[in-house]
Design a protein around this motif. Structure first.
Motif, PDB file in Angstrom:
ATOM      1  N   TRP A 111       0.849  -1.185   0.000  1.00 21.80           N
ATOM      2  CA  TRP A 111       0.000   0.000   0.000  1.00 21.80           C
ATOM      3  C   TRP A 111       0.882   1.231   0.000  1.00 21.80           C
ATOM      4  O   TRP A 111       2.007   1.203   0.488  1.00 21.80           O
ATOM      5  CB  TRP A 111      -0.988  -0.008   1.165  1.00 21.80           C
ATOM      6  N   VAL A 128       4.445   0.920   1.716  1.00 19.00           N
ATOM      7  CA  VAL A 128       4.901  -0.218   2.508  1.00 19.00           C
ATOM      8  C   VAL A 128       4.622  -1.485   1.715  1.00 19.00           C
ATOM      9  O   VAL A 128       3.572  -1.603   1.085  1.00 19.00           O
ATOM     10  CB  VAL A 128       4.142  -0.280   3.855  1.00 19.00           C
ATOM     11  N   ASN A 178       5.336 -10.794   9.327  1.00 22.74           N
ATOM     12  CA  ASN A 178       6.247 -10.401  10.390  1.00 22.74           C
ATOM     13  C   ASN A 178       6.584  -8.933  10.145  1.00 22.74           C
ATOM     14  O   ASN A 178       7.010  -8.562   9.046  1.00 22.74           O
ATOM     15  CB  ASN A 178       7.513 -11.254  10.332  1.00 22.74           C
ATOM     16  N   LEU A 179       6.372  -8.139  11.165  1.00 26.45           N
ATOM     17  CA  LEU A 179       6.581  -6.699  11.019  1.00 26.45           C
ATOM     18  C   LEU A 179       8.001  -6.362  10.573  1.00 26.45           C
ATOM     19  O   LEU A 179       8.230  -5.391   9.848  1.00 26.45           O
ATOM     20  CB  LEU A 179       6.263  -6.016  12.350  1.00 26.45           C
ATOM     21  N   LEU A 180       8.959  -7.183  10.983  1.00 25.61           N
ATOM     22  CA  LEU A 180      10.356  -6.908  10.615  1.00 25.61           C
ATOM     23  C   LEU A 180      10.592  -7.067   9.115  1.00 25.61           C
ATOM     24  O   LEU A 180      11.566  -6.541   8.580  1.00 25.61           O
ATOM     25  CB  LEU A 180      11.293  -7.843  11.373  1.00 25.61           C
ATOM     26  N   ALA A 230       8.496  -6.054   6.809  1.00 28.27           N
ATOM     27  CA  ALA A 230       7.860  -4.952   6.071  1.00 28.27           C
ATOM     28  C   ALA A 230       8.935  -4.024   5.512  1.00 28.27           C
ATOM     29  O   ALA A 230       9.935  -3.748   6.181  1.00 28.27           O
ATOM     30  CB  ALA A 230       6.925  -4.189   6.988  1.00 28.27           C
ATOM     31  N   ILE A 241       9.769  -0.350   3.516  1.00 26.19           N
ATOM     32  CA  ILE A 241       9.323   0.967   3.046  1.00 26.19           C
ATOM     33  C   ILE A 241      10.001   1.188   1.700  1.00 26.19           C
ATOM     34  O   ILE A 241      11.210   1.014   1.588  1.00 26.19           O
ATOM     35  CB  ILE A 241       9.763   2.088   4.016  1.00 26.19           C
ATOM     36  N   VAL A 263       4.344   3.175   9.334  1.00 25.80           N
ATOM     37  CA  VAL A 263       5.217   1.997   9.442  1.00 25.80           C
ATOM     38  C   VAL A 263       6.649   2.488   9.303  1.00 25.80           C
ATOM     39  O   VAL A 263       6.943   3.311   8.423  1.00 25.80           O
ATOM     40  CB  VAL A 263       4.904   0.955   8.344  1.00 25.80           C
ATOM     41  N   SER A 304      11.468  -2.588  13.731  1.00 29.46           N
ATOM     42  CA  SER A 304      10.365  -2.066  12.924  1.00 29.46           C
ATOM     43  C   SER A 304       9.208  -1.770  13.845  1.00 29.46           C
ATOM     44  O   SER A 304       9.048  -2.420  14.876  1.00 29.46           O
ATOM     45  CB  SER A 304       9.907  -3.093  11.885  1.00 29.46           C
ATOM     46  N   ASP A 305       8.410  -0.805  13.477  1.00 28.18           N
ATOM     47  CA  ASP A 305       7.192  -0.577  14.228  1.00 28.18           C
ATOM     48  C   ASP A 305       6.096  -0.055  13.318  1.00 28.18           C
ATOM     49  O   ASP A 305       6.363   0.528  12.268  1.00 28.18           O
ATOM     50  CB  ASP A 305       7.417   0.356  15.430  1.00 28.18           C
ATOM     51  N   ALA A 306       4.893  -0.357  13.723  1.00 28.01           N
ATOM     52  CA  ALA A 306       3.705   0.143  13.023  1.00 28.01           C
ATOM     53  C   ALA A 306       2.827   0.803  14.072  1.00 28.01           C
ATOM     54  O   ALA A 306       2.597   0.216  15.133  1.00 28.01           O
ATOM     55  CB  ALA A 306       2.969  -1.007  12.349  1.00 28.01           C
ATOM     56  N   ALA A 324       2.972  -0.895  17.622  1.00 25.87           N
ATOM     57  CA  ALA A 324       3.379  -2.308  17.614  1.00 25.87           C
ATOM     58  C   ALA A 324       4.855  -2.345  17.255  1.00 25.87           C
ATOM     59  O   ALA A 324       5.237  -1.940  16.154  1.00 25.87           O
ATOM     60  CB  ALA A 324       2.564  -3.086  16.600  1.00 25.87           C
ATOM     61  N   LEU A 325       5.667  -2.824  18.190  1.00 20.67           N
ATOM     62  CA  LEU A 325       7.122  -2.802  17.990  1.00 20.67           C
ATOM     63  C   LEU A 325       7.657  -4.217  17.847  1.00 20.67           C
ATOM     64  O   LEU A 325       7.285  -5.114  18.613  1.00 20.67           O
ATOM     65  CB  LEU A 325       7.819  -2.122  19.162  1.00 20.67           C
ATOM     66  N   SER A 326       8.544  -4.380  16.905  1.00 21.91           N
ATOM     67  CA  SER A 326       9.193  -5.672  16.714  1.00 21.91           C
ATOM     68  C   SER A 326      10.674  -5.401  16.481  1.00 21.91           C
ATOM     69  O   SER A 326      11.039  -4.411  15.845  1.00 21.91           O
ATOM     70  CB  SER A 326       8.568  -6.370  15.510  1.00 21.91           C
ATOM     71  N   ALA A 327      11.512  -6.295  16.993  1.00 23.91           N
ATOM     72  CA  ALA A 327      12.951  -6.077  16.843  1.00 23.91           C
ATOM     73  C   ALA A 327      13.666  -7.412  16.795  1.00 23.91           C
ATOM     74  O   ALA A 327      13.130  -8.439  17.228  1.00 23.91           O
ATOM     75  CB  ALA A 327      13.477  -5.242  18.002  1.00 23.91           C
ATOM     76  N   ALA A 384       6.065  -8.968  17.718  1.00 23.49           N
ATOM     77  CA  ALA A 384       5.580  -7.596  17.877  1.00 23.49           C
ATOM     78  C   ALA A 384       4.767  -7.467  19.162  1.00 23.49           C
ATOM     79  O   ALA A 384       3.981  -8.354  19.494  1.00 23.49           O
ATOM     80  CB  ALA A 384       4.729  -7.221  16.676  1.00 23.49           C
TER      81      ALA A 384
END
Lengths: 352, 246
Positions: A302, A318, A327-329, A331, A333, B113, B130-132, B151-154, B163
């Protein structure tokens, strides 16, 4: 003889009249009677072009006021004539983008239009996509993609193979060309050159059929189906014989066919919101199960397309490469710049 | 309940803002203010330990793209010692609506994000974060409120942490007698990357002032304290923000 000449004259006049009644190639009717399409680079402010105004290579009617184009620096599309000898202004057809963010649309580039999109993302991906519109019915392009990924084992984190060079050809019918309400439809084929990486040769190919339809002047939807194929083969020989090749088509059609789609909306005159869902192949070199060795993974993107100038758009957003295993990691940009040029199209028109 | 009703009444009674204020973050907490289309923003900062921050952003209409290098995240291999700041390159994409866009009194809303794309001389192996987040901001005149969820992920050294959700909160006070000055406070969470035990989250509290030096530039002075660090380890930072208009 005199009778034959009369018939020839009548035929010529009749043909000319019929030819005159055809709509100009680029002057397609708008999808819903409103003249501003969602990707219309020619009308950045959303100001509709006069209905029926010729758009390509056809002089403007002397009975209508000339279009007031402020020039590219002020958001217009053409420079004012430099001298009084210059011919009538050529108005360009609307620019509809061949891709949402990662998936193809049912729209084609106008004839002779050059298109170049260059992107980077936070995952280290660098891609370029260059195309040319062919006669308002087709499009040819060469691109590098970073969507193809590889891993050694199923549990490993996939990494992209890049550059992965592909060539594409798309053909289709523009929206409302055959009948009112007809969506734009394109049939596209994309094929990669063979890529050798990490001891394996891989290839991909994709056949897409997609329909795009405007939902009013400022929104559009894209729905399509894709048939993927991919192959991988170890470069090392086994007993002086080539290693066996694993293909996606070797495991049934159900593993090859996928649906994809996208949506775009323009809430502001120069800005569009874009969302799409596509698919990309993922190679697993050491997976034991044959069906795990080549898999298609869903990819959600998006973002926003912002029109900086008539010839330049910036897109950012994103991208989640494997939304099925979110998994957010993972993602990313991304930022990309798209340039479009009518220079070749104008040059061809001048030669005519 | 009474407090909620009071805030709701203030929000409804607030005059519609002509335009959203500038600034994508208070100190650490992201705001829901978006740059106008075609506008650009830049931030440069340094704290008393010499750790720097640089941010560049560009307005895309209802969205904003941002690229930054900051030292907000800490990491350690021997965590009996004080964790070290990690200089990370990060990019963010923020999509949202301005205040009063849909309804009178509605706050600005942003979904953002942020992802890591580079680590410069990291003290821990392979740091990523990363975070959203979703954040709402409202300008009430004297005060500006920001609230949201992050929402944080590392991951560090290949260890990924799932997350986790944390709140975001910030307050800006603009005293009428000092039209160019504002008092700011914010509370956010940031990952702490332990190379041995993986990533955890710790709060980060910032308090300071902002002075609107010009219509296009601000200067900020702040003190920031972190969870797990004593007061003496708090950092003092100065930051300059500048904005261009299309």
């Amino acid at each position: 003889m005199k009778q034959a000449s009369g018939m020839i004259l009548a035929t010529v006049l009749g043909t000319a009249a019929v030819a005159r009644a055809q709509p100009a190639p680029g002057g397609a009717p708008s999808p819903d009677g409103k003249p501003v399409p969602v990707s219309d680079a020619a009308a950045p402010t959303g100001t509709p072009a006069p209905t029926g105004t010729p758009t390509t290579g056809v002089p403007a009617s002397p009975y209508e006021p000339p279009p007031s184009d402020p020039g590219p620096l002020l958001g217009g599309q053409v420079d004012p004539p430099r001298d009084g000898r210059a011919g009538p202004q050529r108005r360009h057809p609307p620019m509809r983008f061949p891709e949402v963010l990662t998936t193809p649309t049912g729209w084609l580039l106008p004839a002779g239009v050059l298109y170049s999109r260059n992107a980077i993302d936070t995952g280290g991906g660098v891609t370029s996509d260059d195309r040319v519109g062919l006669g308002d019915v087709a499009e040819f392009g060469v691109a590098t993609t970073d969507q193809v990924r590889e891993r050694q084992l199923l549990a490993d984190k996939p990494v992209r193979i890049q550059p992965y060079i592909t060539a594409s050809f798309r053909m289709g019918v523009e929206e409302n060309r055959l009948f009112a309400g007809q969506p734009g439809v394109t049939l596209g084929f994309r094929k990669s050159f063979e890529r050798e990486h990490a001891g394996f040769k891989t290839r991909i190919a994709e056949l897409t059929l997609v329909a795009s339809k405007h939902l009013g002047p400022d929104a559009a939807i894209h729905i399509g189906g894709t048939l993927w194929d991919a192959s991988m083969q170890a470069t090392a020989q086994v007993d002086d014989m080539p290693a066996p090749e694993t293909t996606l088509h070797g495991h049934g059609l159900a593993r090859q066919i996928r649906a994809f789609g996208g949506f775009e909306a323009r809430p502001l005159p120069r800005s569009q919101i874009l969302i799409d869902l596509g698919w990309a192949p993922d190679f697993c070199y050491q997976c034991t199960a044959e069906t795990d060795r080549i898999k298609l993974r869903p990819e959600l993107s998006w973002g926003v397309r912002y029109q900086v100038a008539s010839f330049m758009h910036i897109e950012s957003g994103v991208r989640v490469p494997d939304i099925g295993n979110f998994n957010l990691l993972d993602a990313q940009i991304f930022g990309q710049v798209t340039f479009t040029s009518f220079a070749l199209s104008d040059a061809v028109e001048t030669l005519k | 309940m009474r407090a909620v009703l009071t805030v709701a009444a203030l929000v409804i009674a607030a005059r519609p803002a002509a335009a959203d204020p500038d600034g994508a973050r208070v100190f650490t907490v992201p705001t829901a203010w978006l740059l106008p289309a075609g506008a650009a923003g830049a931030t440069l900062g340094i704290d008393h330990r010499g750790d720097t921050t640089a941010v560049a952003s560009f307005g895309l209409g209802m969205a904003e793209a941002e690229i930054d290098q900051d030292t907000d995240i800490r990491g350690c291999t021997d965590c009996a010692m004080r964790p070290l700041p990690l200089r990370l390159g990060r990019a963010a994409f923020r999509l949202g609506v301005r205040q009063d866009a849909w309804l009178p009194g509605m706050p600005a809303l942003v979904l953002g994000v942020r992802a890591t794309f580079a680590a410069y001389d990291p003290a821990v192996p392979d740091p990523r974060a990363s975070d959203a987040y979703a954040v709402a901001s409202r300008d009430l005149g004297i005060v500006r409120l920001h609230a949201g969820v992050d929402a944080l992920s590392a991951s560090v050294a290949g260890r990924r942490a799932a997350a986790r959700l944390r709140p975001l909160a910030a307050l800006e006070v603009h005293p009428p007698m000092y039209p160019r000055s504002s008092l700011l406070g914010d509370l956010a969470w940031e990952p702490n990357l332990d190379a041995v035990h993986g990533a955890s989250l710790g709060w980060l509290l910032g308090v300071g002032v902002r002075y609107q030096a010009f219509a296009w530039a601000q200067i900020e002075l702040a003190v920031r304290a972190r969870q797990g660090e004593d007061l003496g380890a708090a950092t003092v930072m100065v930051r300059v923000n500048a904005f261009t208009r299309p």
